[in-house]
Design a protein around this motif. Structure first.
Motif, PDB file in Angstrom:
ATOM      1  N   THR C 144       0.313  -1.044   0.162  1.00 29.76           N
ATOM      2  CA  THR C 144       0.035   0.206  -0.034  1.00 29.76           C
ATOM      3  C   THR C 144       0.624   1.574  -0.115  1.00 29.76           C
ATOM      4  O   THR C 144       2.013   1.019   0.294  1.00 29.76           O
ATOM      5  N   PRO C 145       0.485   2.641  -0.024  1.00 28.15           N
ATOM      6  CA  PRO C 145      -0.931   3.013  -0.301  1.00 28.15           C
ATOM      7  C   PRO C 145      -1.255   2.648  -1.838  1.00 28.15           C
ATOM      8  O   PRO C 145      -2.390   2.530  -3.047  1.00 28.15           O
TER       9      PRO C 145
ATOM     10  N   VAL D 102      19.157  19.282   1.166  1.00 31.06           N
ATOM     11  CA  VAL D 102      18.638  19.060  -0.713  1.00 31.06           C
ATOM     12  C   VAL D 102      17.085  17.831  -0.120  1.00 31.06           C
ATOM     13  O   VAL D 102      17.011  17.528   0.546  1.00 31.06           O
ATOM     14  N   SER D 103      16.300  18.857  -0.739  1.00 32.77           N
ATOM     15  CA  SER D 103      14.917  17.956  -0.820  1.00 32.77           C
ATOM     16  C   SER D 103      14.889  17.195  -1.926  1.00 32.77           C
ATOM     17  O   SER D 103      14.970  17.798  -2.943  1.00 32.77           O
ATOM     18  N   VAL D 104      14.036  16.087  -1.811  1.00 31.80           N
ATOM     19  CA  VAL D 104      13.718  15.715  -2.753  1.00 31.80           C
ATOM     20  C   VAL D 104      12.189  15.050  -2.618  1.00 31.80           C
ATOM     21  O   VAL D 104      11.458  14.988  -1.812  1.00 31.80           O
ATOM     22  N   VAL D 105      11.244  14.988  -3.481  1.00 31.85           N
ATOM     23  CA  VAL D 105      10.040  14.760  -3.849  1.00 31.85           C
ATOM     24  C   VAL D 105       9.909  13.771  -4.604  1.00 31.85           C
ATOM     25  O   VAL D 105      10.226  13.639  -6.217  1.00 31.85           O
ATOM     26  N   GLY D 106       9.630  12.653  -5.124  1.00 33.93           N
ATOM     27  CA  GLY D 106       9.406  11.403  -5.182  1.00 33.93           C
ATOM     28  C   GLY D 106       8.046  11.145  -5.922  1.00 33.93           C
ATOM     29  O   GLY D 106       7.178  11.533  -5.059  1.00 33.93           O
ATOM     30  N   LYS D 107       7.646  11.381  -7.234  1.00 33.35           N
ATOM     31  CA  LYS D 107       6.509  11.295  -7.766  1.00 33.35           C
ATOM     32  C   LYS D 107       6.449  10.338  -8.867  1.00 33.35           C
ATOM     33  O   LYS D 107       6.898   9.301  -9.466  1.00 33.35           O
ATOM     34  N   VAL D 142       2.605   7.447  -4.317  1.00 32.02           N
ATOM     35  CA  VAL D 142       3.303   5.582  -3.603  1.00 32.02           C
ATOM     36  C   VAL D 142       4.499   5.465  -3.037  1.00 32.02           C
ATOM     37  O   VAL D 142       5.530   6.768  -3.317  1.00 32.02           O
ATOM     38  N   ILE D 143       4.778   4.450  -2.568  1.00 33.57           N
ATOM     39  CA  ILE D 143       5.813   4.551  -1.517  1.00 33.57           C
ATOM     40  C   ILE D 143       7.153   4.329  -3.376  1.00 33.57           C
ATOM     41  O   ILE D 143       6.723   3.384  -3.698  1.00 33.57           O
ATOM     42  N   LYS D 154      20.429   3.044   0.344  1.00 34.60           N
ATOM     43  CA  LYS D 154      19.760   3.480   0.305  1.00 34.60           C
ATOM     44  C   LYS D 154      18.172   3.330   0.896  1.00 34.60           C
ATOM     45  O   LYS D 154      17.910   3.065   2.375  1.00 34.60           O
ATOM     46  N   GLN D 155      17.168   4.318   0.946  1.00 35.04           N
ATOM     47  CA  GLN D 155      15.803   4.445   1.136  1.00 35.04           C
ATOM     48  C   GLN D 155      14.669   4.629   0.919  1.00 35.04           C
ATOM     49  O   GLN D 155      14.544   5.750   0.149  1.00 35.04           O
ATOM     50  N   ASP D 156      13.320   3.877   1.118  1.00 34.77           N
ATOM     51  CA  ASP D 156      12.256   4.570   0.728  1.00 34.77           C
ATOM     52  C   ASP D 156      11.468   5.273   1.430  1.00 34.77           C
ATOM     53  O   ASP D 156      12.045   6.586   2.112  1.00 34.77           O
ATOM     54  N   VAL D 157      10.665   6.285   0.314  1.00 31.38           N
ATOM     55  CA  VAL D 157      10.739   7.681   0.526  1.00 31.38           C
ATOM     56  C   VAL D 157       9.275   7.413   0.210  1.00 31.38           C
ATOM     57  O   VAL D 157       8.069   7.061  -0.636  1.00 31.38           O
ATOM     58  N   LEU D 158       7.987   7.644   1.582  1.00 32.32           N
ATOM     59  CA  LEU D 158       7.209   7.584   1.903  1.00 32.32           C
ATOM     60  C   LEU D 158       5.470   8.400   1.710  1.00 32.32           C
ATOM     61  O   LEU D 158       6.296  10.284   1.493  1.00 32.32           O
ATOM     62  N   PRO D 159       4.993   8.415   1.225  1.00 33.41           N
ATOM     63  CA  PRO D 159       3.909   9.110   1.342  1.00 33.41           C
ATOM     64  C   PRO D 159       3.358   9.573   2.399  1.00 33.41           C
ATOM     65  O   PRO D 159       3.878   8.731   4.263  1.00 33.41           O
TER      66      PRO D 159
END
Lengths: 214, 165, 552, 321
Positions: C144-145, D102-107, D142-143, D154-159
């Motif tokens: 999820t999500p 530094v800011s990172v936005v994943g989409k 999403v993640i 590595k690091q997960d990028v969470l909503p």
């Protein structure tokens, strides 16, 4: 050897032990089935404590208490019904099973009434969810919605178990009426009882977690 | 059938106890302030559940394996909730360099911030990151011990990194 | 062996019509039903693997579209995990032999056993239908999500199929536990149980205690996806990490569902073909239980880079290290069993030895993933893919094939062609290593899993992997052909072609409907093999078998 | 990027050689045990083959000593692995204070990156060699997972919540940036590169192209959404003042204290009712859905820059660059 013993068992006692152990293992899986929801509850209650308290205030404590009492009473009637079979008192068994069905139905009716009230108040999670005018402004409605999601998830799953339970009790009641159960053979009654009590135990935890946090 | 026949009086006694506990839990829920209520309520619920399991479900006279099966489900549920909460309750914490001057640098260890900071659950307060005295000092102590053990290796890394540059 | 004949009446010819199979409560027939359905699912899942391995021959996406590729690996994962690996040994070999090994006439709940098969096949066919006609692209992990909000594919239908078949697993586990507790033959004490039974006992504990959590997790996904009620999606107030906790609370123990029964098979096979009692019986038995229990405490090692708290990661890393010990104990004991035995490398033994080697490699690379800093690099790369294929394919599938070959004569009354058996065992071993060893290298190089296209420099290793996969595919087809062939043309096996100990060998092959003509009673520990007996001349057949046989 | 075939990845961060060393230790232990088992199996299979003649004996007596030995040795080795791995893991979660932000936005399916100075890039991250960098990351859907194999991190990028990752590049060059968490159809297209440059080249690169610093962009948003109408009203503000807020302790209406960090600021913009400051009414509307994650980073950067008037000099970390 009784005629109720299936071909692969040596005797009635082995069959009874197997059935009872099987039911207990099934109940262990049920604990974990509900357990996923309880974990979700613990998780989000920790995150959103005020919202959960707010949500709990919207539930009807009187009806919840009555329902708890009804369920406890039904556990008492079903255990006496089994005792009736153990003592070869068929009339008592049938009457007490019928009483259990009535109590189970009363519980479901009250639960259904509570649900319908929640529908009218727009407390059912989803697009039309609303807390109305009276809520504490400091809480986020979305988090109260989470409380109601868990409320409906947990009590809904519990209600499904109750419906199945009433059905099963009705079946064994008919079988008892036909004279299937004696002090020599009452395995189905015993495991039905185990299931019924388990559903009761789940409610014993649901009641304070949902109705009594304030 | 090897089942013992329990007298009606016992069953009635258990029912009476259950109903008394029900009244007690509602009363406690109405009287006590927020926070403490849940502990009391859950304790009472546990007592009620144990009564039902022991008497109505005949575990008191059951074989050891039945008792084991009765306990196993709850034990495993405790594992599920316990270890999940170990994560949730220690997760919060601001990113490393955003700690205002004066607070411990080790507070940075829980690098992730959840959307809403967790509230403490009383019983598990010792795990909460907000509780400086416990979790952060635990992690800080761990870090110090480990750091001491690897100082030489860390120095070697730095040296190597410079050499590469 | 030509003087040996099939018994006149056995479970296979007791009744011939279709309903006598589809409504059978005989655990042996249900085992056969499972075997047929599992084989079907295995080749469906395998076909998907062949397709995406072909796609991965080249770095670009030239064979299938991304959507198709994602649906293929999801199909492969879902089918293989839930409809082949988890049920394989328990439902086929466990169903068939567990009651026989403890001297029972059937499982404790035969009708429930049949119901399990229907739930399994129903759920399986439903899932396959959903995935072949529409497809689902979330990966078997349903994270999820993505799965609950973003995916536009048949997530719910697939989840329903898996949910239904989950109950099949629960019922099977429950049936096994009760059977082992209440149905043992006179004299069959706990420490006289074959290790296959111990492994299934431990396995059933996991089935019973883990599977319901998967069921409720899928239910919650359904709530979020269909009703729009937030549970895991942050936009609806949820936390996606709760999903990962719930999912891995099931799915990590599920990995042990995929290996413990295989370990049980290996314990049986090794002793028989080394003609020696198992080394460290008690340790192997208890290590199964230790694996089952510890298996529930390590799920967070799938979440080291997920944003889980540092303290939780440390806890889970530490607990994951502990589980290496019972696994190592098993491997050492099996190896010690070979010492001073009288070893013959028949097909089941080749598979079993292959199992030990590949499981060792799979298990040791698990330590890389449990080590926090290394996992930060290799998590979600092909290293993970290689690791779990060494466990699941190198371990479980090899174990399953070892068991199928070992007990084939008992199940069908006929021997498979030995030369072909050995040939395909060796072929599968080499094909397997060629497929998956390069993936360890790819993983440490940094190739992420579930990639449809990839940078050029990874191509050489991917081509090797695809070449291995084609060998592996052929390797799996050969047994399918010769086993079916042997049903009609194979040599008659006789009751005990391997001179094995164990109750299942003390009855004719194929066994009669109620397994034993007379309930056996047990007087000694299992695996009373003696390496001193000259093996060139088989011992005289038991009277039992001779009395039952007749000319065709 | 080195496109040639290789069997071992480049090491380009301070973390990489340390992880590699641990990896080689694990590799040595694993190879030893794999060989031990395989050689033993092959040796036994030949030596004790059925046709061989030797004195066969199966009587071993109690195996306790052997069992305990081969339980304790693996246990000891795994404990070494655990502690060694834990040390490096700790280090990877503790950014040096001087790290550049530094800011990172994943989409789905791209990386949007913004440097502290305001320079923005897509699917690329330019960095100077030899300087630690800390990424603050969030996802819009999403993640995802931010993965640079050459850095071994590595690091997960969470909503919905920030995660961070820091590293110090040690090698000039171009390295793969992968999304490692499956995120939908074009998951494998969500790749980019990390370009590590000499400091001189880097500052030249920074000069190029139009930039608006995040603080300025944030101020623009602040004015656009008229945040100042409440938060900066000269007389009797209806909302808490923001000057010097960042990093301070805030008393909430429920009696608790929170640190005003990035997560708190983000939550207060998106979900103002969750934590109401003591003494104020909950009157602020939610801005959820009106500002995207990149905009939030800018708005937060602006709030961070609002130093208390008296002691503006201590806030060097959050001041505009």
């Amino acid at each position: 050897m009784s005629s109720h013993v299936a071909h692969h068992f040596d005797d009635a006692s082995q069959q009874f032990d197997a059935a009872r152990l099987g039911m207990w293992i099934f109940l262990a899986t049920e604990v974990l089935f509900f357990g996923g929801l309880f974990t979700g509850y613990a998780y989000y209650r920790t995150l959103y404590t005020p919202a959960f308290i707010e949500g709990s205030r919207h539930l009807d404590l009187v009806l919840g208490t009555i329902n708890t009492a009804v369920l406890l009473l039904s556990s008492f009637t079903i255990v006496l019904a089994i005792r009736g079979a153990q003592t070869d008192n068929r009339r008592a068994t049938i009457a007490l099973l019928a009483a259990t069905i009535v109590l189970g139905t009363v519980f479901l009716a009250i639960k259904g009434y509570e649900y319908s009230v929640k529908f009218e108040e727009h407390h059912v999670p989803g697009a039309s969810f609303s807390l109305g005018e009276t809520h504490d402004e400091a809480v986020e409605p979305r988090h109260v919605e989470m409380f109601f999601a868990l409320y409906f998830g947990m009590t809904g799953l519990h209600a499904v178990h109750m419906i199945i339970g009433v059905g099963v009790v009705a079946v064994v009641c008919v079988l008892a009426w036909r004279g299937h159960y004696t002090s020599q053979y009452y395995t189905p009654l015993e495991i039905t009882g185990l299931y019924w009590h388990f559903v009761d135990v789940v409610w014993v935890f649901l009641f304070p977690l949902l109705y009594l946090i304030r | 059938m090897s089942e013992q026949i329990v007298p009606v009086k016992t069953y009635a006694g258990v029912l009476a106890a259950l109903l008394v506990l029900l009244v007690a839990t509602v009363a406690a829920g109405l009287i006590e302030g927020p926070g403490l209520g849940i502990t009391t309520a859950l304790s009472i619920a546990t007592v009620k559940a144990v009564l039902i399991v022991l008497f109505f479900m005949h575990v008191r006279h059951g074989s050891p394996i039945v008792r084991l099966a009765a306990v196993a489900g709850f034990l495993w549920l405790a594992l599920l909730i316990g270890l999940s909460m170990t994560d949730l309750l220690t997760r919060d914490g601001p990113p490393a360099t955003d700690i205002p001057a004066g607070s411990a640098p080790d507070a940075s260890l829980g690098a992730n911030s959840s959307p809403t900071g967790p509230k403490m659950v009383e019983q598990l307060a010792s795990f909460s990151p907000r509780n400086e005295a416990s979790s952060q000092s635990l992690i800080a102590t761990g870090t110090k011990i480990i750091d001491a053990a690897i100082t030489t290796q860390g120095a070697a890394d730095r040296g190597q990194a410079r050499a590469v540059r | 062996m030509n003087n040996v004949q099939l018994p006149k009446r056995h479970y296979l010819n007791a009744d011939y019509n279709v309903w006598s199979w589809l409504l059978s409560t005989d655990h042996k027939r249900i085992g056969i039903l499972y075997m047929i359905s599992l084989t079907l699912f295995f080749f469906v899942g395998g076909a998907a693997a062949v397709l995406f391995r072909l796609e991965l021959m080249t770095p670009g996406g030239d064979l299938v579209l991304s959507e198709t590729y994602n649906k293929l690996f999801t199909l492969h994962g879902v089918i293989m995990v839930w409809f082949f690996l988890i049920p394989s040994v328990p439902t086929v070999l466990g169903n068939f032999f567990l009651p026989m090994m403890i001297g029972a006439r059937d499982l404790a709940f035969p009708r429930l056993n049949l119901a399990s098969w229907y739930l399994f096949v129903g759920g399986g066919l439903f899932t396959v239908w959903a995935m072949l006609t529409g497809g689902v692209d979330t990966g078997w992990t349903f994270y999820t999500p993505y799965s609950s909000t973003y995916a536009n594919t048949r997530v719910m239908l697939t989840a329903i199929g898996v949910f239904v078949s989950g109950f099949s697993t629960i019922l099977t586990g429950m049936n096994f536990i009760v059977t082992i507790h209440t149905m043992r033959a006179p004299g069959m004490t706990w420490f006289r149980l074959p290790l296959f039974v111990w492994a299934h006992y431990a396995n059933s504990l996991i089935m019973v205690l883990a599977t319901p959590v998967l069921a409720v997790t899928l239910l919650l996904i359904g709530m979020e996806r269909v009703l729009g009620v937030g549970v895991f999606d942050p936009n609806l107030g949820g936390d996606p990490l709760l999903f990962q906790h719930l999912f891995w609370f099931y799915s990590h123990p599920a990995v042990y569902l995929m290996i413990l029964p295989g370990m049980g098979v290996v314990s049986e096979v090794i002793t028989c073909f080394a003609r020696k009692g198992i080394f460290g019986y008690t340790f192997i038995a208890f290590s199964s239980l230790a694996i089952a229990v510890l298996g529930f405490l390590v799920w967070g090692h799938h979440m080291f880079v997920s944003g889980q708290s540092v303290l939780a990661s440390l806890t889970f890393s530490f607990l994951s290290m502990l589980i290496a010990v019972p696994s190592a104990v098993k491997v050492f004991n099996w190896t010690a069993t070979l010492h001073k035995g009288s070893i013959s490398l028949d097909t089941p033994m080749l598979y079993a030895l292959g199992f030990i080697g590949l499981f060792t490699m799979g298990g040791l690379t698990g330590l890389f993933l449990a080590t926090l800093a290394v996992d930060q690099h290799v998590h979600d790369t092909y290293f993970v893919v290689a690791h779990f294929h060494y466990i699941m394919v190198g371990g479980m599938v090899m174990g399953y094939l070892a068991g199928i070959h070992f007990w084939w004569p008992k199940m069908t009354g006929r021997l498979y062609p030995e030369w072909w058996g050995r040939f395909s065992a060796v072929l599968i071993f080499f094909g397997f290593n060629l497929t998956f060893f390069p993936q360890y290298l790819l993983g440490y190089l940094g190739m992420p899993r579930r990639y449809h296209v990839y940078p050029d420099e990874f191509q050489v290793l991917n081509v090797m992997s695809t070449a291995g996969a084609s060998i592996l595919g052929v390797g799996y087809l050969i047994p399918l052909v010769y086993l079916i062939w042997s049903l009609r043309y194979g040599k008659i096996a006789g009751p005990n072609p391997w001179q094995a100990t164990g109750l299942e060998w003390q009855t004719p092959s194929p066994p009669p409907t109620f397994n034993f003509d007379e309930t056996p009673s047990v007087t000694e520990r299992p695996y009373q093999y003696s390496p001193w007996t000259p093996q060139t001349a088989p011992p005289p057949e038991p009277e039992l078998a001779a009395a039952e046989t007749t000319s065709p | 990027m080195d496109k040639s075939f290789r069997l071992f990845p480049e090491a380009a961060s301070t973390a990489a050689p340390a992880v590699d060393r641990l990896y080689f230790f694990l590799l040595a232990v694993s190879s030893f045990f794999t060989l031990l088992i395989c050689v033993a199996i092959l040796y036994f299979a030949v030596k004790y083959r059925r046709s061989a003649s030797f004195a066969r004996s199966a009587d071993y007596g109690s195996p306790w000593k052997l069992e305990v030995t081969w339980s304790l040795i693996p246990l000891a080795l795994t404990m070494v692995m655990f502690f060694w791995g834990a040390v490096l893991y700790f280090r990877s979660h503790r950014a040096p204070p001087e790290s550049a932000k530094v800011s990172v936005v994943g989409k789905q399916w791209m990386w949007k990156i913004q440097h502290a100075g305001g320079k923005q890039e897509i699917n690329a991250l330019h960095l100077p060699v030899g300087r630690p960098v800390q990424l603050t990351m969030i996802s819009e859907d999403v993640i995802h997972s931010f993965y640079v194999p050459a850095f071994r991190l590595k690091q997960d990028v969470l909503p919905g919540s920030y995660t961070t990752l820091w590293f110090e590049p040690t090698k000039v060059g171009r390295f793969h940036l992968f999304c490692a968490e499956y995120c939908g159809t074009s998951h494998s297209d969500m790749i980019g590169e990390v370009v590590v440059m000499d400091p001189a080249d880097y500052s030249e690169w920074l000069q190029g192209g139009p930039t608006e610093s995040p603080v300025e962009a944030g101020r623009r948003l602040f004015e656009q959404f008229r945040c100042g109408n409440c938060h900066a009203a000269p007389v009797r503000p209806r909302c808490p003042p923001l000057d010097g807020l960042y990093g301070s302790q805030v008393a909430l209406s429920g009696g608790e204290m929170v640190t005003a960090d990035e997560a708190y600021l983000r939550e207060s913009i998106l979900n103002p009712q969750a934590k109401v400051v003591a003494g104020y009414q909950s009157v602020m509307p939610s801005y959820e859905g009106q500002i995207d994650e990149a905009g939030l980073f800018e708005l937060i950067a602006y709030v961070k820059s609002l130093a208390p008037p008296e002691q503006s000099s201590d806030k060097k970390q959050s001041a505009p660059q």
